[in-house]
Write a protein that holds these residues in place. Structure first.
Motif, short mmCIF file in Angstrom:
data_model
loop_
_atom_site.label_atom_id
_atom_site.label_comp_id
_atom_site.label_asym_id
_atom_site.label_seq_id
_atom_site.Cartn_x
_atom_site.Cartn_y
_atom_site.Cartn_z
N LEU A 69 22.05 18.16 49.75
CA LEU A 69 21.79 18.41 51.16
C LEU A 69 21.19 19.80 51.35
O LEU A 69 21.61 20.76 50.69
N PRO A 70 20.23 19.91 52.26
CA PRO A 70 19.66 21.24 52.52
C PRO A 70 20.61 22.06 53.39
O PRO A 70 21.49 21.52 54.06
N VAL A 71 20.48 23.36 53.34
CA VAL A 71 21.16 24.33 54.20
C VAL A 71 22.63 24.53 53.86
O VAL A 71 23.03 25.63 53.52
N LEU A 72 23.46 23.48 53.94
CA LEU A 72 24.90 23.65 53.72
C LEU A 72 25.24 23.70 52.24
O LEU A 72 24.74 22.89 51.46
N PRO A 73 26.13 24.63 51.85
CA PRO A 73 26.63 24.61 50.48
C PRO A 73 27.41 23.29 50.24
O PRO A 73 28.02 22.76 51.17
N PRO A 74 27.38 22.77 49.02
CA PRO A 74 28.01 21.48 48.74
C PRO A 74 29.47 21.38 49.15
O PRO A 74 29.89 20.36 49.70
N GLU A 75 30.26 22.42 48.90
CA GLU A 75 31.68 22.38 49.25
C GLU A 75 31.86 22.26 50.76
O GLU A 75 32.67 21.47 51.24
N LEU A 76 31.11 23.06 51.50
CA LEU A 76 31.19 23.01 52.96
C LEU A 76 30.73 21.64 53.48
O LEU A 76 31.36 21.06 54.37
N THR A 109 24.57 9.65 59.90
CA THR A 109 23.85 8.52 59.30
C THR A 109 22.39 8.90 59.04
O THR A 109 21.84 8.56 57.98
N SER A 110 21.79 9.60 59.97
CA SER A 110 20.40 10.03 59.80
C SER A 110 20.26 10.99 58.62
O SER A 110 19.32 10.87 57.82
N ILE A 111 21.20 11.91 58.49
CA ILE A 111 21.17 12.85 57.37
C ILE A 111 21.34 12.11 56.05
O ILE A 111 20.62 12.39 55.07
N ILE A 112 22.27 11.16 56.02
CA ILE A 112 22.47 10.37 54.79
C ILE A 112 21.19 9.61 54.45
O ILE A 112 20.76 9.59 53.29
#
Length: 156
Positions: A69-76, A109-112
């Motif tokens: 995912l862009p922008v957010l760190p994976p853990e967050l 859903t859109s992000i996924i």
């Protein structure tokens, strides 16, 4: 003296039955239709949260290595996703804050669809269609949203 008999032409009888069935279906109240929409969507996202929580380390690995995912760190991103997947199903089942919950799930859903699994669009478009109905029409009369709205309107 001639009497007219009702037409027994098969085409007219069939059309008449179809019209009666369609009229009956059109009388089904939206409140009744909204319940399975709310429960079906709640089940999808709740189950996703349960899978993540069953093996949190595996879920974090997916966010780190597969989801990208862009922008957010994976853990967050993992914490945000599971928080949404735990809270919005409860809201949908209760019919509480249904429109905001549907909006959040539509965004998720859109992000996924865009960033994670674009090839899963047949599933995502089904979710989106159900979410759009709830977003546009709300939770129906058999919901906490409706009870709150009634109280609000009577208090004015």
């Amino acid at each position: 003296m001639t009497t007219t008999k009702p037409s027994t032409e098969p085409g007219l009888m069939h059309r008449s039955r179809v019209c009666r069935v369609v009229a009956w279906l059109e009388r089904v109240p939206y409140a009744l239709l909204a319940i399975p929409l709310r429960v079906a969507l709640a089940t999808v996202f709740w189950n996703s949260a349960m899978v993540k929580l069953a093996d949190w380390n595996a879920a974090l690995d997916l966010f780190r290595n597969e989801y990208n995912l862009p922008v957010l760190p994976p853990e967050l991103a993992a914490y945000v996703a599971v928080s949404i997947e735990l809270s919005t199903p409860v809201l949908l089942v209760l019919g509480l804050a249904t429109r905001p919950a549907a909006f959040v799930l539509l965004a998720m859903t859109s992000i996924i669809e865009i960033f994670v699994y674009p090839q899963a669009w047949p599933t995502h478009i089904q979710w989106a269609a159900m979410l759009l109905v709830l977003l546009c029409r709300g939770s129906g009369k058999w919901s906490l949203d409706h009870l709150i709205r009634q109280k609000w309107d009577s208090a004015r």
